[in-house]
Design an enzyme around this catalytic site. Structure first.
Site, PDB file in Angstrom:
ATOM      1  CG  ASP A  63       6.225  29.396  20.305  1.00  0.00           C
ATOM      2  OD1 ASP A  63       6.846  28.429  19.838  1.00  0.00           O
ATOM      3  OD2 ASP A  63       6.698  30.208  21.100  1.00  0.00           O
ATOM      4  CB  THR A  96       8.008  25.389  24.564  1.00  0.00           C
ATOM      5  OG1 THR A  96       7.228  25.617  23.409  1.00  0.00           O
ATOM      6  CG2 THR A  96       9.283  26.168  24.455  1.00  0.00           C
ATOM      7  CB  THR A  97       3.967  22.139  23.285  1.00  0.00           C
ATOM      8  OG1 THR A  97       3.941  23.403  22.650  1.00  0.00           O
ATOM      9  CG2 THR A  97       2.565  21.754  23.669  1.00  0.00           C
ATOM     10  CG  ASP A 392       9.664  27.422  17.327  1.00  0.00           C
ATOM     11  OD1 ASP A 392      10.062  28.404  17.982  1.00  0.00           O
ATOM     12  OD2 ASP A 392       8.678  26.733  17.661  1.00  0.00           O
TER      13      ASP A 392
END
Ligand SMILES: Nc1ncnc2c1ncn2[C@@H]1O[C@H](COP(=O)(O)OP(=O)(O)OP(=O)(O)O)[C@@H](O)[C@H]1O
Ligand SMILES: [Mg+2]
Length: 549
Positions: A63, A96-97, A392
């Site tokens: 994550d 997010t990545t 998520d």
């Protein structure tokens, strides 16, 4: 008086200062290094990271938000990327990545432009135009869905879970997430809203991920307060109390003189009577289960047990609110208010022992407005990562339900947006065109990185994707990691909410622009000597307006 120069001290001793191009280069370098760390986790074949804290605690995760949080970076520019991940996580819960990778790439591309003597303000302006256009393009690309389209919502959840290490159980968790969100969603002013706090997530080590379940009600992490109470109540009628079932203590010190054993007995009897009264009220209302936010006197517990009423004391206020939403009951401020119409209902309330812990399950509520997902798994690391991935999944389903818009994944929307941005760049012209083209290229790193992480040749893939997108009707072509080939990702059922992609654009652009506007870094605690000042840009950008977008 001599004319000797008196040093003018502006900064404290030990303060360091980097300016101009050096400041920019340092910032960009720091951002790039952080991006490099996390880019290998992008996509379904992305790797995990094992993060060991100073205390020796180990976190294994894929994550982006968690990695960034645990990294504990020092450099101010790197910290800004941590902020990107945080804001992406808070706003939309996924991507997010992608956001960090895009921000890093925007900076890398900006560096090249800086080398070509393009002024940072021009880059920032170009990026701003590009991001606005990209948002428009995405909006037009998006596909409409209905909030009750369970099949589609599940695909969205499966896609989000599919990039995580527990992807073998993704179908199961996706079903749980979809059902949970659909259960708690509400119509407000013609809009569908989902408050994901109404999905309580409880994790307990043991069994396996597949044993994780959706409870149509609330699981309270407390045990029944008295051993003689029933461990199971069917057709429960539930009183929710925010009042003590105890004798009120006086606020001031009082002395009571008791002179005889009779008086003592009378005093105790009086107390007993009051407690008996309270419990009688509860019984009269028809309640057979009590959840109490405060304490319950031992004697009162004893009375309740005799009446076959189950009671749980010291329940957290958060759980009380969820219990009210799930059972339809009202939280009461006093035992006097306990009445039949304030009671909540559930088909079954039972105490369950899991490992060493006892939990109270309130099950099968009629149309609960709050539910629980119980996550099980072989080890603490597994349940922790499952919880993060499940979060998520909940978020993406919520996003899709609320916006009613989705896009395909696998880098397809980024590739298509890049293509259309290039067409737009030509129209804008001038130096900003360069920045917009750089933005387009940065977007393409998303499919590229997904391919790279899956062991595919990124250049080949990129060439193929570009040529596909050049033909009409191929807007959803992206990398299908499962087959290692490019494919129509919509047909492949890789679906993501539009909101995640929009937020990626917003947070990455904001962070990159903010870093590019910096031409002076003054750190007061610095021990290192500052580098040679201002390579070619001596304080020239001082007058830039603060903040942007
Ligand atoms: N089967 C697949 N083939 C190719 N790409 C996929 C597939 N499944 C998902 N993806 C893509 O993987 C990307 C998401 O990867 P990942 O979940 O690792 O990162 P993130 O969502 O940006 O960050 P995080 O989930 O850590 O917040 C998306 O672009 C998504 O479309
Ligand atoms: Mg993801």
């Amino acid at each position: 008086m001599s004319e000797a120069t008196v040093p003018v001290l502006i900064l404290k001793e030990g303060a360091s200062r980097t300016r101009g191009r050096d400041a920019q280069r340092n910032n960009i370098l720091a951002a790039k290094i952080v991006t490099e760390t996390i880019r290998t986790t992008l996509g379904p074949q992305g790797m995990d990271k094992m993060l060991v804290s100073g205390m020796g605690d180990v976190v294994i995760t894929n994550d982006g938000a968690t990695i960034m949080k645990e990294l504990d970076v020092q450099h101010p520019a790197a910290k800004m990327l941590v902020e990107v991940a945080k804001s992406q996580d808070n706003e939309v819960g996924d991507g997010t990545t992608t956001a960090v990778v895009l921000a890093g790439e925007l900076l890398t591309k900006a560096e090249k432009l800086l080398d070509q003597e393009v002024h940072p303000t021009v880059i920032v302006e170009g990026y701003k135009k590009a991001s606005e256009k990209a948002l428009e393009i995405l909006q037009d690309l998006a596909i409409d869905i209905q909030p009750d389209d369970e099949k589609m919502l599940k695909l969205v959840a499966v896609t989000a879970m599919g990039t995580k290490s527990l992807s073998e159980s993704k179908e199961h968790f996706a079903t749980l997430a979809t059902k949970a969100v659909m259960q708690v969603m509400e119509e407000r002013d013609g809009k569908t809203v989902v408050d994901i706090d109404r999905v309580k997530v409880v994790k307990k080590k043991g069994e396996s991920l597949e044993q994780s379940e959706l409870v149509r009600g609330i699981v309270v992490d407390k045990e029944i307060s008295h051993p003689q109470m029933p461990k199971q109540v069917k057709n429960a009628r539930i009183a929710l109390l925010n009042a003590k079932l105890e004798i009120e203590k006086t606020e001031f010190d009082a002395k009571i003189n008791i002179n005889s054993p009779d008086q003592m007995k009378q005093f105790l009897d009086e107390e007993e009577m009051m407690l008996r009264d309270m419990t009688d009220k509860v019984e009269k209302s028809g309640a057979n289960v009590i959840f109490c936010e405060k304490g319950i006197d031992d004697l009162a517990l004893h009375f309740l047990a005799k009446k076959n009423i189950m009671a749980v004391k010291n329940v957290s206020s958060g759980d009380m609110e969820k219990l009210a939403k799930a059972t339809g009951g009202t939280i009461l401020a006093s035992t006097k208010d306990v009445a039949a119409d304030a009671l909540g209902e559930a088909k079954l309330v039972e105490e369950v022992k899991i490992g060493d812990d006892k939990l109270v399950y309130v099950r099968d509520c009629k149309d609960p407005r709050a539910v629980t997902v119980m996550i099980r798994g072989g080890s603490d690391h597994v349940v922790d990562e499952a919880e993060r991935s499940f979060h998520d999944a909940l978020c993406v389903v919520r996003n899709a339900v609320e916006d009613r818009k989705v896009v395909a994944g696998g880098g397809a929307p980024e590739a298509e947006t890049a293509k259309q941005l290039r067409e737009y760049a030509v129209k804008v012209g001038g130096r900003e065109q360069l920045a917009i083209e750089a933005y387009a290229e940065a977007l393409e790193t998303i499919p590229l990185t997904i391919a790279e992480n899956a062991g595919l040749d990124p250049i080949d893939i990129m060439v193929e994707i570009r040529s596909k997108h050049a033909e009409p009707g191929n807007k959803w072509f992206g990398v299908q990691v499962k087959t290692g080939k490019i494919a129509d990702m919509l047909a492949e059922n890789i679906i993501e909410p539009l909101r995640v992609k929009q937020q990626v654009i917003k947070s990455a652009t904001e962070a990159a622009s903010m870093l590019l506007r910096i031409d002076d870094v003054v750190s007061s605690k610095g021990t290192k000597e500052s580098g040679p000042p201002g390579g070619g840009m001596p304080g020239g950008m001082g007058g830039m307006p603060p903040g942007m977008m």
